[in-house]
Write a protein that holds these residues in place. Structure first.
Motif, PDB file in Angstrom:
ATOM      1  N   GLN A 118       0.816  -1.215   0.000  1.00  0.00           N
ATOM      2  CA  GLN A 118       0.000   0.000   0.000  1.00  0.00           C
ATOM      3  C   GLN A 118       0.849   1.264   0.000  1.00  0.00           C
ATOM      4  O   GLN A 118       0.490   2.261  -0.620  1.00  0.00           O
ATOM      5  N   LEU A 119       1.967   1.228   0.688  1.00  0.00           N
ATOM      6  CA  LEU A 119       2.754   2.438   0.888  1.00  0.00           C
ATOM      7  C   LEU A 119       3.675   2.776  -0.278  1.00  0.00           C
ATOM      8  O   LEU A 119       4.025   3.937  -0.479  1.00  0.00           O
ATOM      9  N   ARG A 120       4.065   1.768  -1.059  1.00  0.00           N
ATOM     10  CA  ARG A 120       5.059   1.974  -2.100  1.00  0.00           C
ATOM     11  C   ARG A 120       4.497   1.613  -3.471  1.00  0.00           C
ATOM     12  O   ARG A 120       3.582   0.795  -3.592  1.00  0.00           O
ATOM     13  N   VAL A 121       5.056   2.236  -4.507  1.00  0.00           N
ATOM     14  CA  VAL A 121       4.668   1.914  -5.880  1.00  0.00           C
ATOM     15  C   VAL A 121       5.617   0.853  -6.430  1.00  0.00           C
ATOM     16  O   VAL A 121       6.765   0.723  -5.978  1.00  0.00           O
ATOM     17  N   GLU A 122       5.136   0.079  -7.371  1.00  0.00           N
ATOM     18  CA  GLU A 122       5.969  -0.965  -7.954  1.00  0.00           C
ATOM     19  C   GLU A 122       7.035  -0.379  -8.870  1.00  0.00           C
ATOM     20  O   GLU A 122       8.155  -0.889  -8.957  1.00  0.00           O
ATOM     21  N   LYS A 123       6.698   0.696  -9.568  1.00  0.00           N
ATOM     22  CA  LYS A 123       7.624   1.302 -10.517  1.00  0.00           C
ATOM     23  C   LYS A 123       7.353   2.785 -10.614  1.00  0.00           C
ATOM     24  O   LYS A 123       6.214   3.215 -10.756  1.00  0.00           O
ATOM     25  N   THR A 124       8.407   3.575 -10.504  1.00  0.00           N
ATOM     26  CA  THR A 124       8.239   5.021 -10.613  1.00  0.00           C
ATOM     27  C   THR A 124       8.067   5.416 -12.073  1.00  0.00           C
ATOM     28  O   THR A 124       8.673   4.813 -12.979  1.00  0.00           O
ATOM     29  N   GLY A 125       7.234   6.404 -12.315  1.00  0.00           N
ATOM     30  CA  GLY A 125       6.990   6.882 -13.663  1.00  0.00           C
ATOM     31  C   GLY A 125       7.642   8.218 -13.915  1.00  0.00           C
ATOM     32  O   GLY A 125       8.300   8.800 -13.044  1.00  0.00           O
ATOM     33  N   GLU A 126       7.462   8.726 -15.116  1.00  0.00           N
ATOM     34  CA  GLU A 126       8.048  10.019 -15.482  1.00  0.00           C
ATOM     35  C   GLU A 126       7.111  11.172 -15.179  1.00  0.00           C
ATOM     36  O   GLU A 126       7.553  12.307 -15.006  1.00  0.00           O
ATOM     37  N   ARG A 127       5.810  10.888 -15.121  1.00  0.00           N
ATOM     38  CA  ARG A 127       4.830  11.966 -14.950  1.00  0.00           C
ATOM     39  C   ARG A 127       3.843  11.593 -13.849  1.00  0.00           C
ATOM     40  O   ARG A 127       3.271  10.515 -13.844  1.00  0.00           O
ATOM     41  N   VAL A 128       3.679  12.524 -12.891  1.00  0.00           N
ATOM     42  CA  VAL A 128       2.703  12.339 -11.816  1.00  0.00           C
ATOM     43  C   VAL A 128       1.348  12.847 -12.298  1.00  0.00           C
ATOM     44  O   VAL A 128       1.237  13.970 -12.808  1.00  0.00           O
ATOM     45  N   LEU A 129       0.332  12.026 -12.133  1.00  0.00           N
ATOM     46  CA  LEU A 129      -1.010  12.405 -12.572  1.00  0.00           C
ATOM     47  C   LEU A 129      -1.592  13.478 -11.662  1.00  0.00           C
ATOM     48  O   LEU A 129      -1.221  13.575 -10.485  1.00  0.00           O
ATOM     49  N   PRO A 130      -2.510  14.307 -12.183  1.00  0.00           N
ATOM     50  CA  PRO A 130      -3.176  15.301 -11.331  1.00  0.00           C
ATOM     51  C   PRO A 130      -3.870  14.631 -10.156  1.00  0.00           C
ATOM     52  O   PRO A 130      -4.341  13.480 -10.244  1.00  0.00           O
ATOM     53  N   LEU A 131      -3.944  15.351  -9.053  1.00  0.00           N
ATOM     54  CA  LEU A 131      -4.610  14.797  -7.863  1.00  0.00           C
ATOM     55  C   LEU A 131      -6.055  14.452  -8.145  1.00  0.00           C
ATOM     56  O   LEU A 131      -6.598  13.488  -7.588  1.00  0.00           O
ATOM     57  N   SER A 132      -6.712  15.241  -9.012  1.00  0.00           N
ATOM     58  CA  SER A 132      -8.126  14.977  -9.316  1.00  0.00           C
ATOM     59  C   SER A 132      -8.314  13.582  -9.886  1.00  0.00           C
ATOM     60  O   SER A 132      -9.297  12.893  -9.561  1.00  0.00           O
ATOM     61  N   GLU A 133      -7.391  13.125 -10.756  1.00  0.00           N
ATOM     62  CA  GLU A 133      -7.503  11.784 -11.321  1.00  0.00           C
ATOM     63  C   GLU A 133      -7.255  10.715 -10.259  1.00  0.00           C
ATOM     64  O   GLU A 133      -7.914   9.665 -10.248  1.00  0.00           O
ATOM     65  N   GLN A 134      -6.298  10.967  -9.392  1.00  0.00           N
ATOM     66  CA  GLN A 134      -6.021  10.001  -8.334  1.00  0.00           C
ATOM     67  C   GLN A 134      -7.194   9.907  -7.362  1.00  0.00           C
ATOM     68  O   GLN A 134      -7.565   8.816  -6.911  1.00  0.00           O
ATOM     69  N   ILE A 135      -7.784  11.058  -7.042  1.00  0.00           N
ATOM     70  CA  ILE A 135      -8.951  11.073  -6.149  1.00  0.00           C
ATOM     71  C   ILE A 135     -10.126  10.360  -6.795  1.00  0.00           C
ATOM     72  O   ILE A 135     -10.844   9.588  -6.127  1.00  0.00           O
ATOM     73  N   ALA A 136     -10.341  10.585  -8.088  1.00  0.00           N
ATOM     74  CA  ALA A 136     -11.446   9.931  -8.799  1.00  0.00           C
ATOM     75  C   ALA A 136     -11.297   8.418  -8.739  1.00  0.00           C
ATOM     76  O   ALA A 136     -12.283   7.685  -8.536  1.00  0.00           O
ATOM     77  N   ALA A 137     -10.059   7.918  -8.892  1.00  0.00           N
ATOM     78  CA  ALA A 137      -9.828   6.477  -8.823  1.00  0.00           C
ATOM     79  C   ALA A 137     -10.113   5.948  -7.416  1.00  0.00           C
ATOM     80  O   ALA A 137     -10.714   4.882  -7.239  1.00  0.00           O
ATOM     81  N   ALA A 138      -9.665   6.709  -6.405  1.00  0.00           N
ATOM     82  CA  ALA A 138      -9.898   6.283  -5.020  1.00  0.00           C
ATOM     83  C   ALA A 138     -11.391   6.266  -4.697  1.00  0.00           C
ATOM     84  O   ALA A 138     -11.892   5.323  -4.055  1.00  0.00           O
ATOM     85  N   ARG A 139     -12.117   7.276  -5.168  1.00  0.00           N
ATOM     86  CA  ARG A 139     -13.548   7.355  -4.860  1.00  0.00           C
ATOM     87  C   ARG A 139     -14.343   6.322  -5.639  1.00  0.00           C
ATOM     88  O   ARG A 139     -15.388   5.845  -5.182  1.00  0.00           O
ATOM     89  N   ALA A 140     -13.843   5.946  -6.818  1.00  0.00           N
ATOM     90  CA  ALA A 140     -14.514   4.888  -7.572  1.00  0.00           C
ATOM     91  C   ALA A 140     -14.416   3.559  -6.843  1.00  0.00           C
ATOM     92  O   ALA A 140     -15.358   2.760  -6.837  1.00  0.00           O
ATOM     93  N   ALA A 141     -13.274   3.322  -6.226  1.00  0.00           N
ATOM     94  CA  ALA A 141     -13.084   2.079  -5.464  1.00  0.00           C
ATOM     95  C   ALA A 141     -13.721   2.149  -4.092  1.00  0.00           C
ATOM     96  O   ALA A 141     -14.146   1.132  -3.531  1.00  0.00           O
ATOM     97  N   HIS A 142     -13.780   3.384  -3.519  1.00  0.00           N
ATOM     98  CA  HIS A 142     -14.325   3.560  -2.167  1.00  0.00           C
ATOM     99  C   HIS A 142     -15.225   4.792  -2.137  1.00  0.00           C
ATOM    100  O   HIS A 142     -14.792   5.880  -1.721  1.00  0.00           O
ATOM    101  N   PRO A 143     -16.456   4.627  -2.549  1.00  0.00           N
ATOM    102  CA  PRO A 143     -17.380   5.779  -2.569  1.00  0.00           C
ATOM    103  C   PRO A 143     -17.941   6.130  -1.198  1.00  0.00           C
ATOM    104  O   PRO A 143     -18.624   7.146  -1.050  1.00  0.00           O
ATOM    105  N   GLU A 144     -17.661   5.315  -0.202  1.00  0.00           N
ATOM    106  CA  GLU A 144     -18.221   5.536   1.127  1.00  0.00           C
ATOM    107  C   GLU A 144     -17.600   6.745   1.797  1.00  0.00           C
ATOM    108  O   GLU A 144     -16.482   7.161   1.479  1.00  0.00           O
ATOM    109  N   GLY A 145     -18.308   7.328   2.747  1.00  0.00           N
ATOM    110  CA  GLY A 145     -17.782   8.429   3.546  1.00  0.00           C
ATOM    111  C   GLY A 145     -17.626   9.714   2.760  1.00  0.00           C
ATOM    112  O   GLY A 145     -18.134   9.868   1.642  1.00  0.00           O
ATOM    113  N   THR A 146     -16.938  10.665   3.362  1.00  0.00           N
ATOM    114  CA  THR A 146     -16.677  11.961   2.732  1.00  0.00           C
ATOM    115  C   THR A 146     -15.180  12.171   2.590  1.00  0.00           C
ATOM    116  O   THR A 146     -14.382  11.621   3.362  1.00  0.00           O
TER     117      THR A 146
END
Length: 483
Positions: free
Chosen positions: A72-100
Motif C-alpha cells: 500500500q505504501l510503495r509503488v511498484e515502478k516510478t513513472g516520469e509523470r505524476v497524474l493530477p490529484l483529481s484523477e487520483q482522487i477519482a480512482a480512489a472514490r470509484a473504489a471507495h465511494p463511502e464516507g466523505t
C-alpha cells in the motif's frame, strides 16, 4: 546511577549508624536522596521497564509498516509523470465511494503512494486511507488509519501510551515520565558524589564501571555508569513525554497559554466572507502522530485539489503536503507541509481556489520558541526527527534503561543477608527519618519546591504523598508493636 541499596553497606565515620540518626548536616541530604532513589526505583521501575520495552517496539514502526503494508505504501515502478490529484482522487472514490473526502496527502518520495483520506462516522476519530499510485492512478489498497498512522503503528502507540487500557492506562506512562527525571537526577548526584569520595577523581571513575570489582560493587558500577551515559536522553524522554500526558500536559498547556507559546493559528477566513465558527488551529497535541485534521466539506471538488496544490507550490511549499478542503463556504483550503525529518518544514497556507491566491500564511520560522521546542521534541521522542539515527538512539536508550532497571533489582537481591540466623530474600531498605537530618535551609527551600512540583506534575505529587503516607503508617505500626 547509584542505587539506593548502597545504604545497606557497613557504617563508616562518614555515615552514622542507621539506628542513631545524626544531627542536621549535608550528609542528611545524601541520606534522603538514597532513600528516595531506593523507593522510587523499587516501585516505579516496573513502569519504566514497561515504558522502555513498549517504546523499543514503537521505535521500529517505520520498518514494521514497510514490512506489513509495503504494497500500500510503495509503488511498484516510478513513472516520469505524476497524474493530477483529481484523477487520483477519482480512482480512489470509484473504489471507495463511502464516507466523505477528508484530505489528501501527497507522496513523501518518488516511490511512495498518494493518500486519499476518507471520513466515516462509524470509525470515530480514525479514518479510511486509500493508497493510490501517483503515476497510474491504480488503487493499491486501503487501511484504517489514526491521524496518518497505520494499524500496526496505532496499536504499538496505544501499547506504549496506555497499554490498551484507555484513559486509565495513560496513568502508567505519566507516572513513569514524572518519576524518570527524579530517579535519574538522584542517581547522578549519588554516583558522582560517591565517585569523588571513594574512587579515582577522574571522568573515568564516573563514566566507566570498575571491572576489577566483584559482587554488588560490580553490578552497581554497570548500573550507575550506564545511567550516566543515558542521562541526557532519559531527561529528554521524560520532558517530552510529559508534554502530551494527561495531567502534566494540562499544566504544560497552561504554561504555554501564559507565555503565548502555542503555534500560531492559520486564519482560513476568505476575504470579505463572514467569520466561520472555527478556524484551522495550530494545536501541537491533536494526536500522537502530530497531524491536524478538521471537519471537511462533503462536496469538495477533486479539481480544486489541483488548484490548491498549484497555488501552494507557487507560494514555496515544497515536499509532502496535506491538502484539506474548506470547512464551509466562508473558509479557504488549508495546505500544510508535513515534513517531520530534519530540517523540518511546517509552513501552512490558506488558499482561495476561486482566485488562485494565498490568503493567509503561517511560517515555521514564525513559531514561538516554546512551540518549536514542543513540536521538535515530539518528533524526536517518536523517532522521526533524525530518521534512522533517531531510531537507533532511542533503541539504545530503551535497551539501556531495561538493563539499568535489571541491575537495580539485582543489587537489591545481592544486598540480602545470607547468614543462616538472619537470612532474607532481599536487602534491607534505607533507614527512615532521614528528613530529620536535613539542614534547615534545605527544608525551607525544599518543601515549597516539592509542593510546586506536585502542582506541575500531579501524578508525581500524588504518588509521592502516597509513599509518605505508607511510610508514616509503617512507622506508627512499628512503634505500636515496640511499645
Amino acid at each position: 546511577m547509584s542505587s539506593a541499596t548502597d545504604t545497606t553497606r557497613a557504617s563508616s565515620p562518614a555515615d552514622p549508624p542507621e539506628s542513631t540518626p545524626a544531627g542536621r548536616s549535608w550528609q542528611g541530604v545524601r541520606a534522603l536522596l538514597v532513600r528516595l532513589h531506593f523507593y522510587a526505583g523499587v516501585f516505579v521501575a516496573p513502569f519504566l521497564f514497561v515504558a522502555a520495552l513498549t517504546g523499543l517496539l514503537y521505535t521500529f514502526t517505520p520498518q514494521v509498516d514497510q514490512l506489513l503494508y509495503g504494497d500500500q505504501l510503495r509503488v511498484e515502478k516510478t513513472g516520469e509523470r505524476v497524474l493530477p490529484l483529481s484523477e487520483q482522487i477519482a480512482a480512489a472514490r470509484a473504489a471507495h465511494p463511502e464516507g466523505t473526502l477528508d484530505s489528501v496527502v501527497t507522496p513523501p518520495g518518488p516511490e511512495d503512494t498518494t493518500r486519499v483520506v476518507l471520513s466515516l462516522p462509524e470509525l470515530g476519530e480514525k479514518q479510511r486511507t486509500v493508497f493510490v499510485d501517483p503515476y497510474t492512478a491504480e488503487v493499491k489498497g486501503e487501511l484504517t488509519t489514526w491521524f496518518g498512522s497505520t494499524p500496526a503503528t496505532t496499536w504499538l502507540d496505544d501499547l506504549h501510551r496506555n497499554l490498551h487500557l484507555g484513559e486509565f492506562g495513560r496513568l502508567y506512562s505519566e507516572v513513569a515520565a514524572s518519576w524518570l527525571w527524579v530517579i535519574v537526577a538522584g542517581g547522578l548526584v549519588l554516583w558522582i558524589g560517591r565517585s569523588r569520595g571513594q574512587r579515582a577523581k577522574s571522568a573515568r571513575g564516573v563514566l566507566l564501571p570498575d571491572r576489577t570489582a566483584r559482587g554488588v560493587r560490580r553490578t552497581r558500577g554497570f548500573h550507575a555508569a550506564t545511567g550516566v551515559w543515558l542521562a541526557l536522553g532519559l531527561f529528554f524522554l521524560s520532558a517530552t513525554g510529559l508534554t502530551w500526558s494527561h495531567y502534566a500536559g494540562d499544566r504544560f498547556g497552561q504554561v504555554l497559554d501564559a507565555a503565548q507559546g502555542h503555534a500560531p493559528e492559520l486564519d482560513t477566513t476568505l476575504p470579505d466572507a463572514p467569520a466561520p465558527a472555527g478556524g484551522a488551529g495550530g494545536e501541537e497535541h491533536a494526536g500522537h502522530a502530530g497531524h491536524d485534521m478538521s471537519a471537511m466539506s462533503p462536496k469538495a471538488d477533486p479539481a480544486d485539489f489541483d488548484k490548491a496544490l498549484e497555488t501552494a507550490r507557487a507560494a514555496g511549499l515544497g515536499g509532502t503536503v496535506t491538502l484539506t478542503p474548506p470547512a464551509d463556504a466562508a473558509s479557504g483550503w488549508v495546505v500544510a507541509q508535513s515534513d517531520n525529518v530534519w530540517p523540518v518544514h511546517y509552513d501552512r497556507v490558506a488558499v482561495d481556489t476561486a482566485r488562485g491566491e494565498v490568503t493567509s500564511r503561517v511560517r515555521w520560522a514564525d513559531y514561538p520558541v516554546l512551540a518549536k521546542l514542543t513540536k521538535l521534541g515530539v518528533q524526536g521522542h517518536m523517532g522521526v526527527l533524525f530518521g534512522i539515527v533517531n531510531q537507533i538512539l532511542l533503541a539504545l536508550i530503551a535497551v539501556g534503561l531495561i538493563l539499568v532497571t535489571f541491575w537495580g533489582y539485582r543489587m537489591w537481591w545481592q544486598r540480602r543477608p545470607t547468614r543462616e540466623d538472619r537470612s532474607a530474600l532481599l536487602g534491607k531498605a534505607p533507614a527512615r527519618g532521614t528528613w530529620r537530618r536535613l539542614p534547615l535551609p534545605v527544608l525551607i527551600i525544599g518543601v515549597p519546591a516539592v509542593i510546586a512540583l506536585g502542582w506541575a506534575l500531579p501524578l508525581l505529587g500524588v504518588t509521592l504523598a502516597a509513599f509518605l503516607a505508607v511510610d508514616i503508617a509503617v512507622g506508627l505500626a512499628r512503634r505500636a508493636r515496640a511499645a
